[in-house]
Design a protein around this motif. Structure first.
Motif, PDB file in Angstrom:
ATOM      1  N   LEU A 171       0.814  -1.219   0.000  1.00 15.54           N
ATOM      2  CA  LEU A 171       0.000   0.000   0.000  1.00 15.54           C
ATOM      3  C   LEU A 171       0.845   1.266   0.000  1.00 15.54           C
ATOM      4  O   LEU A 171       1.972   1.276   0.486  1.00 15.54           O
ATOM      5  N   ARG A 172       0.259   2.332  -0.542  1.00 17.41           N
ATOM      6  CA  ARG A 172       0.882   3.641  -0.428  1.00 17.41           C
ATOM      7  C   ARG A 172      -0.170   4.615   0.048  1.00 17.41           C
ATOM      8  O   ARG A 172      -1.378   4.419  -0.159  1.00 17.41           O
ATOM      9  N   ARG A 173       0.301   5.668   0.716  1.00  9.43           N
ATOM     10  CA  ARG A 173      -0.607   6.677   1.242  1.00  9.43           C
ATOM     11  C   ARG A 173      -0.645   7.826   0.252  1.00  9.43           C
ATOM     12  O   ARG A 173       0.390   8.421  -0.045  1.00  9.43           O
ATOM     13  N   VAL A 174      -1.815   8.073  -0.289  1.00  5.60           N
ATOM     14  CA  VAL A 174      -1.903   9.097  -1.337  1.00  5.60           C
ATOM     15  C   VAL A 174      -2.384  10.447  -0.802  1.00  5.60           C
ATOM     16  O   VAL A 174      -2.199  11.471  -1.440  1.00  5.60           O
ATOM     17  N   VAL A 175      -2.972  10.441   0.397  1.00  2.00           N
ATOM     18  CA  VAL A 175      -3.407  11.702   1.005  1.00  2.00           C
ATOM     19  C   VAL A 175      -2.596  11.925   2.273  1.00  2.00           C
ATOM     20  O   VAL A 175      -2.466  11.029   3.096  1.00  2.00           O
ATOM     21  N   ASP A 176      -2.037  13.109   2.404  1.00  2.00           N
ATOM     22  CA  ASP A 176      -1.258  13.431   3.595  1.00  2.00           C
ATOM     23  C   ASP A 176      -2.210  13.880   4.697  1.00  2.00           C
ATOM     24  O   ASP A 176      -2.484  15.058   4.865  1.00  2.00           O
ATOM     25  N   THR A 177      -2.714  12.889   5.451  1.00  2.00           N
ATOM     26  CA  THR A 177      -3.766  13.183   6.435  1.00  2.00           C
ATOM     27  C   THR A 177      -3.289  14.098   7.569  1.00  2.00           C
ATOM     28  O   THR A 177      -4.087  14.766   8.189  1.00  2.00           O
ATOM     29  N   GLN A 178      -1.970  14.118   7.811  1.00  2.57           N
ATOM     30  CA  GLN A 178      -1.466  14.921   8.933  1.00  2.57           C
ATOM     31  C   GLN A 178      -1.483  16.414   8.646  1.00  2.57           C
ATOM     32  O   GLN A 178      -1.454  17.222   9.570  1.00  2.57           O
ATOM     33  N   THR A 179      -1.502  16.789   7.373  1.00  3.79           N
ATOM     34  CA  THR A 179      -1.519  18.219   7.057  1.00  3.79           C
ATOM     35  C   THR A 179      -2.951  18.729   6.988  1.00  3.79           C
ATOM     36  O   THR A 179      -3.201  19.848   6.596  1.00  3.79           O
ATOM     37  N   GLN A 180      -3.898  17.879   7.403  1.00  5.02           N
ATOM     38  CA  GLN A 180      -5.301  18.240   7.247  1.00  5.02           C
ATOM     39  C   GLN A 180      -5.984  18.638   8.540  1.00  5.02           C
ATOM     40  O   GLN A 180      -7.202  18.613   8.638  1.00  5.02           O
ATOM     41  N   THR A 181      -5.203  19.024   9.526  1.00  5.09           N
ATOM     42  CA  THR A 181      -5.796  19.352  10.824  1.00  5.09           C
ATOM     43  C   THR A 181      -6.739  20.547  10.733  1.00  5.09           C
ATOM     44  O   THR A 181      -7.575  20.748  11.598  1.00  5.09           O
ATOM     45  N   ALA A 182      -6.596  21.333   9.658  1.00  7.52           N
ATOM     46  CA  ALA A 182      -7.460  22.506   9.501  1.00  7.52           C
ATOM     47  C   ALA A 182      -8.897  22.110   9.151  1.00  7.52           C
ATOM     48  O   ALA A 182      -9.833  22.849   9.427  1.00  7.52           O
ATOM     49  N   PHE A 183      -9.060  20.925   8.569  1.00  8.12           N
ATOM     50  CA  PHE A 183     -10.398  20.486   8.201  1.00  8.12           C
ATOM     51  C   PHE A 183     -11.165  19.988   9.424  1.00  8.12           C
ATOM     52  O   PHE A 183     -10.561  19.568  10.408  1.00  8.12           O
ATOM     53  N   ASP A 184     -12.480  19.983   9.326  1.00  2.83           N
ATOM     54  CA  ASP A 184     -13.249  19.435  10.444  1.00  2.83           C
ATOM     55  C   ASP A 184     -13.186  17.902  10.401  1.00  2.83           C
ATOM     56  O   ASP A 184     -12.706  17.312   9.434  1.00  2.83           O
ATOM     57  N   ARG A 185     -13.680  17.292  11.450  1.00  2.67           N
ATOM     58  CA  ARG A 185     -13.537  15.856  11.617  1.00  2.67           C
ATOM     59  C   ARG A 185     -14.189  15.084  10.468  1.00  2.67           C
ATOM     60  O   ARG A 185     -13.615  14.145   9.934  1.00  2.67           O
TER      61      ARG A 185
END
Ligand SMILES: [Zn+2]
Ligand SMILES: [Zn+2]
Length: 250
Positions: A175-189
């Motif tokens: 598997l590879r991670r295509v979305v950098d979820t850690q840079t998304q803290t600005a978005f709501d849950r």
């Protein structure tokens, strides 16, 4: 009994730099006069406080059930997860020295503690039996994160688990991670959860065999949502026989 050069150098370095416990910083002493300690980075007192997981446990996250097991085999925390994998197992509870080992590995470049983590896997026979013959798939890091850290701890733990299982378990980073979820803290849950859903994809050129047993491997089971996104990606690619193993449960 012969002593290899590697063992000799290791013993020598233990004399010069006596290993200290990752959790309480006490000196790690051998258990007997001639015996090499089974754990090199956890003292005997902290080893005795490790909480290895034994059945019965939640079939989804592996958290142990203490005392009476009523009704369903899924714990309260896993209700609502709708797992895309069959079963989840964990080696130890994520506390005490187990937590310190993960922190050392993940945030302090403590790759040397992997030998103790292998030993922890080895001490959970039910988990070892479960991964024999399996293809172990580490939860991937986003390339940005992988560059920053220099390694993927889930891959190293999958290798430790394969080593503990002996012959018959192999590691394949499918598997590879295509979305950098850690840079998304600005978005709501809700947005973050939606993004996490499609955060993983198969590596280019990977091919899944529906007759193989796949086991996703990660360091800690918390909500299970990351593992579940990975499981969905593997299912989409044709994995049928799919389980999850984590080092700790927190
Ligand atoms: Zn200790
Ligand atoms: Zn559970």
């Amino acid at each position: 009994m012969g002593v290899s050069a590697a063992d000799f150098i290791r013993d020598l370095s233990d004399v010069i730099f006596p290993p200290s416990c990752v959790h309480c910083r006490a000196l790690v002493e051998p258990s007997g006069a001639e015996e090499r300690p089974a754990f090199r980075h956890v003292c005997q007192r902290c080893v005795s406080q490790l909480e290895f997981v034994r059945p019965p446990h939640c079939t989804t996250c592996g958290h142990p059930f203490y005392g009476v097991v009523e009704g369903g085999r899924m714990c309260v925390k896993c209700e609502g997860l709708d797992p895309a994998f069959r079963e989840g197992r964990t080696a130890v509870l994520f506390k005490g020295a187990a937590r310190s080992l993960v922190i050392e590995l993940k945030y302090h470049r403590g790759l040397h503690v992997l030998e103790d983590m292998t030993e922890i896997f080895r001490r959970v026979p039910e988990l070892i039996a479960h991964v024999r013959g399996a293809t172990l798939v580490p939860v991937p890091l986003h390339p940005r994160k992988a560059r920053e850290r220099g390694y993927n701890q889930a891959l190293l733990l999958a290798q430790a688990l394969a080593a503990a299982a002996g012959e018959g378990a192999r590691v394949e980073p499918l598997l590879r991670r295509v979305v950098d979820t850690q840079t998304q803290t600005a978005f709501d849950r809700r947005t973050r959860m939606a993004n996490l859903k499609n955060a993983f994809a198969l590596v280019r050129g990977a091919d899944l065999n529906p007759s193989l047993h796949y086991v996703l491997v990660d360091d800690v089971f918390t909500t299970g949502s990351t593992l579940n996104s990975c499981a969905r990606a593997l299912r989409r690619a044709g994995a049928v026989n799919l389980d999850v193993v984590t080092f700790g449960h927190g």
